[in-house]
Design a protein around this motif. Structure first.
Motif, PDB file in Angstrom:
ATOM      1  N   PRO A  81       0.827  -1.213   0.000  1.00  8.84           N
ATOM      2  CA  PRO A  81       0.000   0.000   0.000  1.00  8.84           C
ATOM      3  C   PRO A  81       0.863   1.266   0.000  1.00  8.84           C
ATOM      4  O   PRO A  81       1.838   1.381   0.743  1.00  8.84           O
ATOM      5  N   GLY A  82       0.492   2.187  -0.894  1.00  7.43           N
ATOM      6  CA  GLY A  82       1.218   3.439  -1.003  1.00  7.43           C
ATOM      7  C   GLY A  82       2.435   3.397  -1.889  1.00  7.43           C
ATOM      8  O   GLY A  82       3.113   4.434  -2.063  1.00  7.43           O
ATOM      9  N   GLU A  83       2.755   2.263  -2.473  1.00  6.75           N
ATOM     10  CA  GLU A  83       3.925   2.168  -3.353  1.00  6.75           C
ATOM     11  C   GLU A  83       3.613   2.788  -4.703  1.00  6.75           C
ATOM     12  O   GLU A  83       2.598   2.477  -5.326  1.00  6.75           O
ATOM     13  N   THR A  84       4.453   3.673  -5.186  1.00  6.98           N
ATOM     14  CA  THR A  84       4.217   4.428  -6.410  1.00  6.98           C
ATOM     15  C   THR A  84       4.640   3.622  -7.635  1.00  6.98           C
ATOM     16  O   THR A  84       5.473   2.698  -7.534  1.00  6.98           O
ATOM     17  N   PRO A  85       4.099   3.936  -8.831  1.00  5.80           N
ATOM     18  CA  PRO A  85       4.541   3.260 -10.051  1.00  5.80           C
ATOM     19  C   PRO A  85       6.034   3.429 -10.322  1.00  5.80           C
ATOM     20  O   PRO A  85       6.677   2.501 -10.829  1.00  5.80           O
ATOM     21  N   ALA A  86       6.586   4.585  -9.998  1.00  3.69           N
ATOM     22  CA  ALA A  86       8.012   4.791 -10.210  1.00  3.69           C
ATOM     23  C   ALA A  86       8.844   3.822  -9.374  1.00  3.69           C
ATOM     24  O   ALA A  86       9.861   3.285  -9.836  1.00  3.69           O
ATOM     25  N   ARG A  87       8.412   3.572  -8.138  1.00  2.16           N
ATOM     26  CA  ARG A  87       9.120   2.634  -7.283  1.00  2.16           C
ATOM     27  C   ARG A  87       9.028   1.216  -7.819  1.00  2.16           C
ATOM     28  O   ARG A  87      10.014   0.451  -7.787  1.00  2.16           O
ATOM     29  N   LEU A  88       7.880   0.837  -8.357  1.00  6.67           N
ATOM     30  CA  LEU A  88       7.718  -0.504  -8.910  1.00  6.67           C
ATOM     31  C   LEU A  88       8.558  -0.703 -10.153  1.00  6.67           C
ATOM     32  O   LEU A  88       9.153  -1.773 -10.355  1.00  6.67           O
ATOM     33  N   VAL A  89       8.626   0.307 -11.002  1.00 11.36           N
ATOM     34  CA  VAL A  89       9.465   0.212 -12.196  1.00 11.36           C
ATOM     35  C   VAL A  89      10.935   0.091 -11.805  1.00 11.36           C
ATOM     36  O   VAL A  89      11.717  -0.645 -12.434  1.00 11.36           O
ATOM     37  N   HIS A  90      11.309   0.784 -10.751  1.00  6.81           N
ATOM     38  CA  HIS A  90      12.689   0.678 -10.276  1.00  6.81           C
ATOM     39  C   HIS A  90      12.981  -0.736  -9.766  1.00  6.81           C
ATOM     40  O   HIS A  90      14.105  -1.250  -9.963  1.00  6.81           O
ATOM     41  N   LYS A  91      12.007  -1.399  -9.144  1.00  6.69           N
ATOM     42  CA  LYS A  91      12.194  -2.767  -8.676  1.00  6.69           C
ATOM     43  C   LYS A  91      12.355  -3.748  -9.825  1.00  6.69           C
ATOM     44  O   LYS A  91      13.086  -4.743  -9.712  1.00  6.69           O
ATOM     45  N   LEU A  92      11.680  -3.484 -10.943  1.00  2.57           N
ATOM     46  CA  LEU A  92      11.796  -4.373 -12.095  1.00  2.57           C
ATOM     47  C   LEU A  92      13.173  -4.278 -12.740  1.00  2.57           C
ATOM     48  O   LEU A  92      13.654  -5.261 -13.318  1.00  2.57           O
ATOM     49  N   GLY A  93      13.783  -3.116 -12.688  1.00  3.59           N
ATOM     50  CA  GLY A  93      15.130  -2.953 -13.224  1.00  3.59           C
ATOM     51  C   GLY A  93      15.199  -3.150 -14.726  1.00  3.59           C
ATOM     52  O   GLY A  93      14.387  -2.604 -15.490  1.00  3.59           O
ATOM     53  N   GLN A  94      16.151  -3.979 -15.157  1.00  2.00           N
ATOM     54  CA  GLN A  94      16.388  -4.179 -16.581  1.00  2.00           C
ATOM     55  C   GLN A  94      15.347  -5.075 -17.241  1.00  2.00           C
ATOM     56  O   GLN A  94      15.320  -5.198 -18.464  1.00  2.00           O
ATOM     57  N   ARG A  95      14.479  -5.713 -16.454  1.00  2.00           N
ATOM     58  CA  ARG A  95      13.465  -6.567 -17.067  1.00  2.00           C
ATOM     59  C   ARG A  95      12.410  -5.777 -17.817  1.00  2.00           C
ATOM     60  O   ARG A  95      11.765  -6.291 -18.724  1.00  2.00           O
ATOM     61  N   LEU A  96      12.212  -4.524 -17.457  1.00  2.32           N
ATOM     62  CA  LEU A  96      11.245  -3.656 -18.128  1.00  2.32           C
ATOM     63  C   LEU A  96      11.985  -2.441 -18.650  1.00  2.32           C
ATOM     64  O   LEU A  96      12.441  -1.591 -17.874  1.00  2.32           O
ATOM     65  N   CYS A  97      12.102  -2.361 -19.942  1.00  3.76           N
ATOM     66  CA  CYS A  97      12.832  -1.276 -20.585  1.00  3.76           C
ATOM     67  C   CYS A  97      11.879  -0.496 -21.484  1.00  3.76           C
ATOM     68  O   CYS A  97      10.953  -1.058 -22.089  1.00  3.76           O
ATOM     69  N   ALA A  98      12.101   0.801 -21.574  1.00  2.00           N
ATOM     70  CA  ALA A  98      11.303   1.646 -22.456  1.00  2.00           C
ATOM     71  C   ALA A  98      11.703   1.368 -23.913  1.00  2.00           C
ATOM     72  O   ALA A  98      12.865   1.032 -24.195  1.00  2.00           O
ATOM     73  N   PRO A  99      10.738   1.471 -24.845  1.00  2.00           N
ATOM     74  CA  PRO A  99       9.344   1.871 -24.625  1.00  2.00           C
ATOM     75  C   PRO A  99       8.473   0.677 -24.214  1.00  2.00           C
ATOM     76  O   PRO A  99       8.706  -0.456 -24.621  1.00  2.00           O
ATOM     77  N   PHE A 100       7.447   0.943 -23.414  1.00  2.00           N
ATOM     78  CA  PHE A 100       6.470  -0.046 -23.016  1.00  2.00           C
ATOM     79  C   PHE A 100       5.132   0.656 -22.810  1.00  2.00           C
ATOM     80  O   PHE A 100       5.059   1.891 -22.742  1.00  2.00           O
ATOM     81  N   ILE A 101       4.067  -0.143 -22.738  1.00  2.00           N
ATOM     82  CA  ILE A 101       2.711   0.385 -22.566  1.00  2.00           C
ATOM     83  C   ILE A 101       2.358   0.313 -21.096  1.00  2.00           C
ATOM     84  O   ILE A 101       2.513  -0.728 -20.452  1.00  2.00           O
ATOM     85  N   GLY A 102       1.887   1.410 -20.551  1.00  3.34           N
ATOM     86  CA  GLY A 102       1.409   1.453 -19.183  1.00  3.34           C
ATOM     87  C   GLY A 102      -0.077   1.743 -19.145  1.00  3.34           C
ATOM     88  O   GLY A 102      -0.557   2.674 -19.801  1.00  3.34           O
ATOM     89  N   VAL A 103      -0.844   0.949 -18.405  1.00 11.80           N
ATOM     90  CA  VAL A 103      -2.295   1.105 -18.366  1.00 11.80           C
ATOM     91  C   VAL A 103      -2.808   0.530 -17.051  1.00 11.80           C
ATOM     92  O   VAL A 103      -2.195  -0.374 -16.476  1.00 11.80           O
ATOM     93  N   ARG A 104      -3.903   1.063 -16.579  1.00 15.61           N
ATOM     94  CA  ARG A 104      -4.572   0.505 -15.408  1.00 15.61           C
ATOM     95  C   ARG A 104      -5.588  -0.532 -15.873  1.00 15.61           C
ATOM     96  O   ARG A 104      -6.471  -0.243 -16.682  1.00 15.61           O
ATOM     97  N   GLY A 105      -5.481  -1.739 -15.331  1.00 23.32           N
ATOM     98  CA  GLY A 105      -6.384  -2.818 -15.704  1.00 23.32           C
ATOM     99  C   GLY A 105      -7.616  -2.910 -14.846  1.00 23.32           C
ATOM    100  O   GLY A 105      -8.443  -3.809 -15.068  1.00 23.32           O
ATOM    101  N   ASP A 106      -7.782  -2.019 -13.876  1.00 24.21           N
ATOM    102  CA  ASP A 106      -8.980  -2.017 -13.036  1.00 24.21           C
ATOM    103  C   ASP A 106      -9.917  -0.870 -13.365  1.00 24.21           C
ATOM    104  O   ASP A 106     -10.785  -0.518 -12.573  1.00 24.21           O
ATOM    105  N   LEU A 107      -9.750  -0.272 -14.544  1.00 25.82           N
ATOM    106  CA  LEU A 107     -10.684   0.712 -15.084  1.00 25.82           C
ATOM    107  C   LEU A 107     -11.264   0.153 -16.361  1.00 25.82           C
ATOM    108  O   LEU A 107     -10.555  -0.488 -17.149  1.00 25.82           O
TER     109      LEU A 107
END
Length: 459
Positions: A81-107
């Motif tokens: 709770p309270g963890e920001t998207p920027a923090r999550l992307v930082h945790k993924l590291g090199q596994r997620l590289c730009a460009p990529f699609i970001g979207v909310r799946g609960d809308l």
């Protein structure tokens, strides 16, 4: 292309629905909200999805698993709770590289264009570029129009609108059935009725307006639903009238009044604890269908070439069919006004959509048939049941035993009643009946081909 999908909302604003559903798993148009997002990502050639989930991640994992059903790989990332998207992307590291699609799946977005506006192509990873994916929304963040599902009223309006928009998905049919669903047009007075997988709507039940019934539900005879939603694993008893309501197990939510009423009377509503099983296609049926399908394909191709050679009208069309796993599309050949539906039926048996032997059509819904349904019943183990319900319980098949046994000019009602009788008899009785009908058809065919004797030739 990779995608980062957020489905970490716990849905406190949807109380009491959040006790059984997270916003990403709320059913809309027969599918969870998150599934609509994944289907659109598949159209965009996304092969790997990093799915951000919250504390209730097991419900999402049990449904989507590894993502093979959508031809993509789903990797789950649990967030606090309270963890920001920027923090999550930082945790993924090199596994997620730009460009990529970001979207909310609960809308939920109703159209493809709306989802294109809702999704973000992240070309540079920064706090500013990821701010649009935060929840709740931060001040100054402008989001495109979408259904945020932040209240029960918002979910109700979204589900009703999506259900009404489904009309036209299958030849403008207002009745949409899931896998092994049992319902007919006589249950619908007007509007659109969507019935989920393994659900049953009894003959005497009435539906009006936009009605959505979830999976593993039972609507008993005498029940009346109008502009209502019945969520999964719910039984609605006889004589219960619902209007502008959401029903979940033993809870009724009146959307127009903004009130929730728990029902302790199991004769009115209750939870379904033993969902029915599907009709499985056996391996021997698939093998027989493969042989018959090859023969039908060869014969249909020769007939098609013969028709084209002699200038006869022939065309391929796509028709909607209802099987044991829901509605599906199948190609068919129209030649001389006749529909050669044998080829798509054999391939449907191979896919498991149909059994080899079973009912080939839906129940009749004309005025005369409604009178018959009210006045006729079939004895069973649990007392007499309307023949209409007994016929619907027969699995859908490519070959109808009644069609083989009866003449071509037999009425549809007689075919359905005879199909019920054959299903209740022993296999030996069925074989004898089919053998007699086969010999009779061969004799009738020989009489048409053999020359008839001239008058006075035999004395």
């Amino acid at each position: 292309m990779h995608a980062l999908v957020f489905a970490d909302r716990n849905g406190d604003e949807l109380h009491p629905l959040n006790s059984a559903y997270v916003p990403a798993m709320l059913p809309i148009a027969g599918k969870p909200v998150l599934e609509h997002t994944l289907e659109q990502l598949k159209r965009w050639q996304v092969t790997r999805v990093f799915l951000v989930v919250g504390p209730q991640a097991e419900r999402i994992k049990d449904y989507f698993e590894t993502g093979q059903r959508w031809s993509m790989e789903i990797l789950y990332l649990r967030c606090s709770p309270g963890e920001t998207p920027a923090r999550l992307v930082h945790k993924l590291g090199q596994r997620l590289c730009a460009p990529f699609i970001g979207v909310r799946g609960d809308l939920f977005t109703e159209a493809r264009k709306a989802l294109c506006k809702e999704a973000h192509l992240i070309t540079e990873i920064s706090r500013k570029s990821l701010r649009a994916l935060e929840w709740p929304q931060t001040q100054g963040t402008q989001r495109p129009p979408a259904h945020h599902l932040t209240s029960i009223l918002d979910y109700y309006d979204t589900a009703m609108r999506a259900n009404r928009n489904r009309s036209g998905a299958f030849d403008d049919n207002p009745l949409h059935l899931g896998i092994q669903a049992r319902a007919s047009a006589i249950n619908l007075d007007f509007g659109v009725l969507s019935v989920g997988h393994y659900s049953k709507v009894a003959t005497g039940a009435r539906c009006r307006g936009s009605v959505v019934i979830g999976n593993h539900c039972v609507i008993d005879k005498g029940a009346s639903l109008e502009d209502s939603i019945v969520l999964d694993n719910t039984w609605v008893g006889a004589g219960l009238e619902l209007k502008h309501a959401i029903v979940m197990n033993d809870l009724i939510l009146r959307v127009d009044l903004g009130a929730s009423v728990p029902i302790k009377d199991a004769f009115l509503i209750s939870a379904v604890k033993t969902p029915p099983q599907a009709h499985q296609t056996r391996p021997d049926e698939r093998l027989a269908a493969a042989l018959l399908g090859l023969l039908a394909l060869v014969a249909g191709s020769l007939q098609y070439l013969w028709a084209r050679l002699w200038g006869q009208p022939a065309q391929w069309v796509t028709r909607s069919m209802t099987g044991n796993r829901g509605q599906f599309r199948a190609p068919a050949l129209i030649l001389k006004g006749r529909l050669l539906c044998g080829i798509p039926r054999w391939f449907a048996v191979l896919r498991g959509d149909l059994r080899l032997f079973g009912r080939t059509g839906g129940p009749n819904t004309g005025p005369q048939d409604r009178e018959l349904q009210q006045g006729m019943a079939v004895p069973g183990a649990n007392g007499e049941r309307p023949w209409h319900e007994v016929y619907q319980a027969i699995p859908a098949g490519a070959i109808s035993l009644a069609d083989l046994a009866l003449a071509d000019d037999a009425s549809p009602t007689l075919r359905e009643l005879f199909e019920i009788e054959l299903q209740q008899q022993s296999p030996v009785y069925r074989c004898k009946t089919l053998a007699r009908s086969g010999l009779r058809r061969i004799a009738n065919g020989l009489q048409k081909w053999l020359p008839s004797p001239k008058p006075g030739a035999i004395r």
